[in-house]
Design an enzyme around this catalytic site. Sequence first.
Site, PDB file in Angstrom:
ATOM      1  N   GLU A  41      36.676  39.736  36.157  1.00 42.63           N
ATOM      2  CA  GLU A  41      35.858  38.683  36.312  1.00 42.63           C
ATOM      3  C   GLU A  41      35.520  37.789  37.445  1.00 42.63           C
ATOM      4  O   GLU A  41      36.709  37.510  38.059  1.00 42.63           O
ATOM      5  CB  GLU A  41      36.376  37.644  35.121  1.00 42.63           C
ATOM      6  CG  GLU A  41      35.242  36.453  34.948  1.00 42.63           C
ATOM      7  CD  GLU A  41      35.932  35.257  34.067  1.00 42.63           C
ATOM      8  OE1 GLU A  41      37.054  35.181  33.844  1.00 42.63           O
ATOM      9  OE2 GLU A  41      35.164  34.377  33.736  1.00 42.63           O
ATOM     10  N   ARG A 268      51.065  43.675  33.086  1.00 45.71           N
ATOM     11  CA  ARG A 268      50.767  43.210  33.931  1.00 45.71           C
ATOM     12  C   ARG A 268      51.900  43.033  35.292  1.00 45.71           C
ATOM     13  O   ARG A 268      53.161  43.023  34.633  1.00 45.71           O
ATOM     14  CB  ARG A 268      49.943  41.904  33.908  1.00 45.71           C
ATOM     15  CG  ARG A 268      51.001  40.742  33.545  1.00 45.71           C
ATOM     16  CD  ARG A 268      50.497  39.355  33.630  1.00 45.71           C
ATOM     17  NE  ARG A 268      49.103  39.337  34.141  1.00 45.71           N
ATOM     18  CZ  ARG A 268      48.263  38.831  33.691  1.00 45.71           C
ATOM     19  NH1 ARG A 268      48.458  38.508  31.993  1.00 45.71           N
ATOM     20  NH2 ARG A 268      46.865  38.954  33.750  1.00 45.71           N
ATOM     21  N   LYS A 278      45.088  33.353  38.120  1.00 46.83           N
ATOM     22  CA  LYS A 278      44.203  32.812  38.807  1.00 46.83           C
ATOM     23  C   LYS A 278      43.841  31.364  38.584  1.00 46.83           C
ATOM     24  O   LYS A 278      43.330  30.723  39.553  1.00 46.83           O
ATOM     25  CB  LYS A 278      42.714  33.328  38.429  1.00 46.83           C
ATOM     26  CG  LYS A 278      42.513  35.137  39.147  1.00 46.83           C
ATOM     27  CD  LYS A 278      41.242  35.684  38.955  1.00 46.83           C
ATOM     28  CE  LYS A 278      41.077  36.308  37.987  1.00 46.83           C
ATOM     29  NZ  LYS A 278      39.529  37.098  37.918  1.00 46.83           N
TER      30      LYS A 278
END
Length: 566
Positions: A41, A268, A278
Site C-alpha cells: 500500500e 512477518r 509503518k
Amino acid sequence: MIDNSENKEPVKKSNFIHSQIEKDLQEGKNDGRVHTRFPPEPNGYLHIGHAKSICLNFGIAEKFGGKCNLRFDDTNPSKEEMEYVESIQKDVRWLGFDWEDRMFYASNYFEKLHEFAIKLINEGKAYVDDQDAETISKQKGTPTRPGQESPFRNRTVEENLDLFRRMTLGEFDEGSRVLRAKIDLASPNMHMRDPIIYRIMKAHHHRTGDKWCVYPMYDFAHGQCDYWEGITHSICTLEFEVHRPLYDWFIDQLKDSDYRPRQIEFARLNLTYTIMSKRKLLELVKENYVNGWDDPRMPTISGLRRRGYTPESIRNFSERIGVTKVDGMIDVSLLEYSVREHLNKTAQRVMGVLNPLKVVITNYPENQEEELDAINNPEDESMGTRKVPFSKELYIERDDFMEEPPRKFFRLAPGREVRLRYAYFVTCTDVVKDENGEITELHCTYDPASKGGNSPDGRKVKATLHWVSAKHAVKSEVRLYDRLFNDEDPSGHKDVDFKEFLNPDSLKILPDCYVEPFVKASKPLDHFQFERLGYFSLDYDSKTEKPVFNRTVPLRDSWAKAQQNK
RNA sequence: UGUCCUGUGGUGUAAUUGGCAACACGUCUGACUCUGGAUCAGAAGAGUCCAGGUUCGAGCCCUGGCAGGACAACCA
C-alpha cells in the site's frame, strides 16, 4: 540444491511455500503457471520487513520460471500518496528485482470491482446498509458471540441497486451508508459476518482524482485483483490468515474456469531493537524523532541504503532467515553480520582517524614526504593498490595510545614500538600535555629501515595502527549510528509507548575526523572500510570541501568486547 | 470462554515415505595475520511444550492437555 560455494552466496533454501507450490504444480493446477505479486500500500516507505516479502515473491517467480507483479494496493485515498509509490519502485529496483511491464494498481480495477459489486447485488449477495459504523460494529457481535442481522439486510435488489448507484454518484454523506456482502452473521469467523465491501469516501485519489465517491475495501479488492492478473499464489502475512475464507468466497463468486489464486500466509519479519509498523515509522518521521524516512537509523530500505547497506547483503539476510509461520524475532546481529560479510569482500580499504591525536615523528626530515603502497582490499587482489602520503606530522586514533596500558593492550604506549600500517615502525618517546593534563601530542621516532611495515632484522611488533598524514588529511564529518531503540522489543510493551525506548545516543556526530586523500574522488553511497574501525559510506550531505561519512556497522572488535565484559 | 494459526539449542531455520536431531548467527577456546578485521581449527549448548498411545523405532502418526499469537477499522 545448487552448489554455489564459489561465490559464497548462501545456498538458496527451500521453504514450506516452495513445497506447496511444487505440490500444486504436480497436481497440474493453473496450467502449471506460477505467478506472484508484491502488493504494497503506498502509504509509507518500504522497510526491511517488506524486503523479506519482496525477496520471497520475486524469488518464487525466479525459482519456478514464473512472474512477479508489482501492484499498489491503493484502495484508501486518505492515506496514500504519489511520493510513496515512487519510493517503493525505487526501493524494489534497488534491491535488484524487475517487474518488467507488470506494474499495476488496485485502482486499475475500480471499474471492474464496481461492476462485480453490482453483480453481487443482482444475485442477492450484497446489500446497502444505512446504519452508522458504531451500530454495524455492535451488531457484528464478538469473536465468541454471534452477530445480528441488520434491519436493512433484506432490501429488494432494485432498492439496493438504486442506493448503490446514488452512493457512487456522491448523493450521500461519508459514513451514512455502506455496501455489505451478504454471507453469515453467525459465522465463527468475524470476517464472514457480512463484511463491508464499499464505503463512501469523498477523498481525492492520487490516481483516479475525484472520479469516485465510493472505494472498495481491502478484502473486496485484493483477491479479485489477484484473479484478474492471473496470480496463482497470493502470499501475505499471518494476520490475513483469518481473511482467507473471505478471499476464497469472493473468488468463488468470480471464477469461471479451473483457475484460482491461492492465498498462503507466512510470518512477518520482527527484528530486535527495531519497530516495523509503518504507522509508527511515520510517527517518527512526522514528529521529527528522525530526519526523514531515509534517516540511516530507520529500518526502511532507503534508510539502510543511506546507512551503507548493499542490496546483496539484504538479499542474503532474507535468504538466511528463512520463511515459516512461526512468529518470532530475529536478532539484528544477523543483519549486521550480512553486511559485514558482503562489505568485507567488496569494500575499498582506506585509513581514517575518528578521534585524532597528533603524532610528530621527531627524526623524520622536516619537509620530506613520501608515498607508500597500500592494498585496496586484501580479500580481492583485483582491486589493486594505491599510494598513501606520509610525512612528519600524523594523526592516529586517541584510543590507540594509553599512557598506562593495562595488560593485553597491545597498542602504543610510552617507550613502546608499534607499526604504522604500510609505513614504518615507530616508538613513542614523549607525551605532550596541556595545562589540564590532557594529552595534546605524541613524539615518536621512526625506524627508516622498516619502510613499508617490515623491519629487516625481523623484529616483531604487537600492533598495527592506522594513521593519516596531517598535511594531506581530508577533514571529514563522521556520523556514528547506534540502534534507534534501547529495548529489544520497543512495541512489545502494552502500557509503554514505543517512543519511551528511543535511544538518546543513536546518533553521534564527529565533525573533525581525518581521512586519507583517496576518498576525495568518491560519490555518495560509495562503500569503504576504514581499517580497524568499520564500514562507512559517503552521505548525500557531503560537500567537496567536507565529506560526510555514515558508519554502516563497526568491525567486530574483540578488544572492545573484552573491555565490555570486564 | 468461539474460530484459525504456531510450539525443535540463546536466536533463526533443517531433518525424503517414521531410522543416530543438522546448519547458520551468537558464545567460548586455540592457530594464523602488517586490520585486536578476515580466515582456519575446535568446544560448549536442544533430546524437539507436556502427558499418554501406536511402533522394533516417533520431532514426524493418534488422543488429551498446556502455552503463545491472530481475528470484534467504513485500515491494509
